[in-house]
Design an enzyme around this catalytic site. Sequence first.
Site, PDB file in Angstrom:
ATOM      1  N   LYS A  66     -51.974  -7.245  66.883  1.00 57.49           N
ATOM      2  CA  LYS A  66     -52.934  -6.312  67.457  1.00 57.49           C
ATOM      3  C   LYS A  66     -54.056  -7.073  68.159  1.00 57.49           C
ATOM      4  O   LYS A  66     -54.602  -8.040  67.617  1.00 57.49           O
ATOM      5  CB  LYS A  66     -53.500  -5.420  66.352  1.00 57.49           C
ATOM      6  CG  LYS A  66     -54.487  -4.348  66.825  1.00 57.49           C
ATOM      7  CD  LYS A  66     -54.936  -3.517  65.639  1.00 57.49           C
ATOM      8  CE  LYS A  66     -55.993  -2.501  66.014  1.00 57.49           C
ATOM      9  NZ  LYS A  66     -56.446  -1.711  64.840  1.00 57.49           N
ATOM     10  N   SER A  85     -56.833   2.917  65.291  1.00 60.42           N
ATOM     11  CA  SER A  85     -56.903   2.071  66.472  1.00 60.42           C
ATOM     12  C   SER A  85     -55.657   1.201  66.680  1.00 60.42           C
ATOM     13  O   SER A  85     -55.549   0.512  67.683  1.00 60.42           O
ATOM     14  CB  SER A  85     -58.137   1.174  66.375  1.00 60.42           C
ATOM     15  OG  SER A  85     -58.063   0.298  65.259  1.00 60.42           O
ATOM     16  N   SER A 123     -57.100   3.174  60.648  1.00 55.41           N
ATOM     17  CA  SER A 123     -56.432   2.684  61.859  1.00 55.41           C
ATOM     18  C   SER A 123     -54.997   2.221  61.684  1.00 55.41           C
ATOM     19  O   SER A 123     -54.319   1.955  62.669  1.00 55.41           O
ATOM     20  CB  SER A 123     -57.255   1.546  62.479  1.00 55.41           C
ATOM     21  OG  SER A 123     -58.480   2.032  62.953  1.00 55.41           O
TER      22      SER A 123
END
Length: 503
Positions: free
Chosen positions: A103, A179, A203
């Site tokens: 990520k 996220s 997230s």
Amino acid sequence: MMSRRDLIATGAAAAALAPAAGVMAAPLRSGSPLDTHDALGLADLVRQRQVSASELLEEAILRTETLNPRFNFMAQKHYDLGRAAIAAGLPEGPFSGVPWLVKDLNTTIAGEVTENGSRFYKGDRASVTSEIVNRAQKAGFVVFGKTTAPEFGLSASTENKLQGDTRNPWNPAHIAGGSSGGAAVAVAAGVLPAAHATDGGGSIRIPASCCGLFGLKPSRGRIPMGPTRTEGWGGLSVHHAITRSVRDSAAIMDATHGVELGSRYAAPTPEGTFLSYVDKAPRPLRIALMLTPASGSPVDAEAVEAARAAARLCEALGHHVEEAAPKLDAAAIGVASFVLSASSIAADLLDRAKATGLVPGPDNLEAITLAFFGYGQQTTGMDFARANNTLQTAAVEVARFMQHYDLILSPTLAAPPLELGRINLSPDVDFAQWGQRIAVFSPFAQLANLTGQPAMSVPLATSASGLPMGAMFMARYGDEATLFQLAGQLEKAAPWADKRPRL
């Protein structure tokens, strides 16, 4: 399964399928090991020489080039990095030869760009590699890119002005969650069976719910956050993964958990491996069913039914479920969370401004981020200390409640995945209205971050419109073992591996 010759041909075609503008990429080949195996299964194929690491990587690259134009899940492409790692020789680990995506949020690879979903960090190159990346590579994972995130992970939808909107493969008009939305899309779309993710307020679990995947947020202190810092957002944030199978999540945790240099604290280690718990049916569990969030905000009927259906399944498996919830001051803990996150973001932005000469403003930061930045600059050390105290009080209250229950079951989200544009960071409403939209959509997930407890979203439901919906289970601090036990049991009782979006 695709033949070895077909896999080689697919890999050879990958470079040619980095299409010129206006050229339609080739459709996905069916029957690939990426379709039929999870990450542990792929590693077994590599060990048995039924497929090579290079073949898996080139197939993942081909799928990325084919699907990314449609769903926009890639922030950075590091194809040559992956190829070089294979050429240099991979370590003999549990995931040797399996493609991996990191990520693009506070997770670095030395010499490569980390932009945090923000124009303010555009082109920023890291000088060190994050410990979580080092441990993944030692386990044999082959890193070949970084996935999208909203600016600084501040939204439950992965939309940003730097890279654009990340779209849900089940319905591209809807959000993939945030996220860790890019990670969830890559897995849901079949690019790879698991990907790195982080969770500071839901997230991991939010995009897992939106995309029909398994997502477990570990206990605070379980997975390394360093080396530049060993704590994120005052302890709210953690690292782990979004996966298709439960056993992958457990085995990834086995490969990456444990203290790192400078750790301020560490979660207790269970007896045996996390993977060993997946196939162990849990003893009958006492489960509290929480259908109303602490804030009292409304919950969509489909979300309530998703949790109730999960409760009925648990009862059918021999567990006791009753409606109950801890009593919490939602306003106080909400403000405390905002103080910790806003002050942390403001400090980071001011440090970067000092180092680069950049001036934070609307040309390089999104509207909601600027609001966080402004508030964070006004907070004091006493504000931070009081916020921390408030969250410790909440953690004690929840722990007392959970002396009577093994798990808390709730909807992961209060509604099916929203349409794009509703909760992005440059919205059509002011900050207070935006905050209300976020709070109403995701009123359950953040509690586990505030208290430090582990929690998982399990893909057990589908909305009337055909979008995935998760059920969330939160365990006592340090008790991922019980989550993996129940998740393994649920996966066998209501398999989700074959529920894939039509691409």
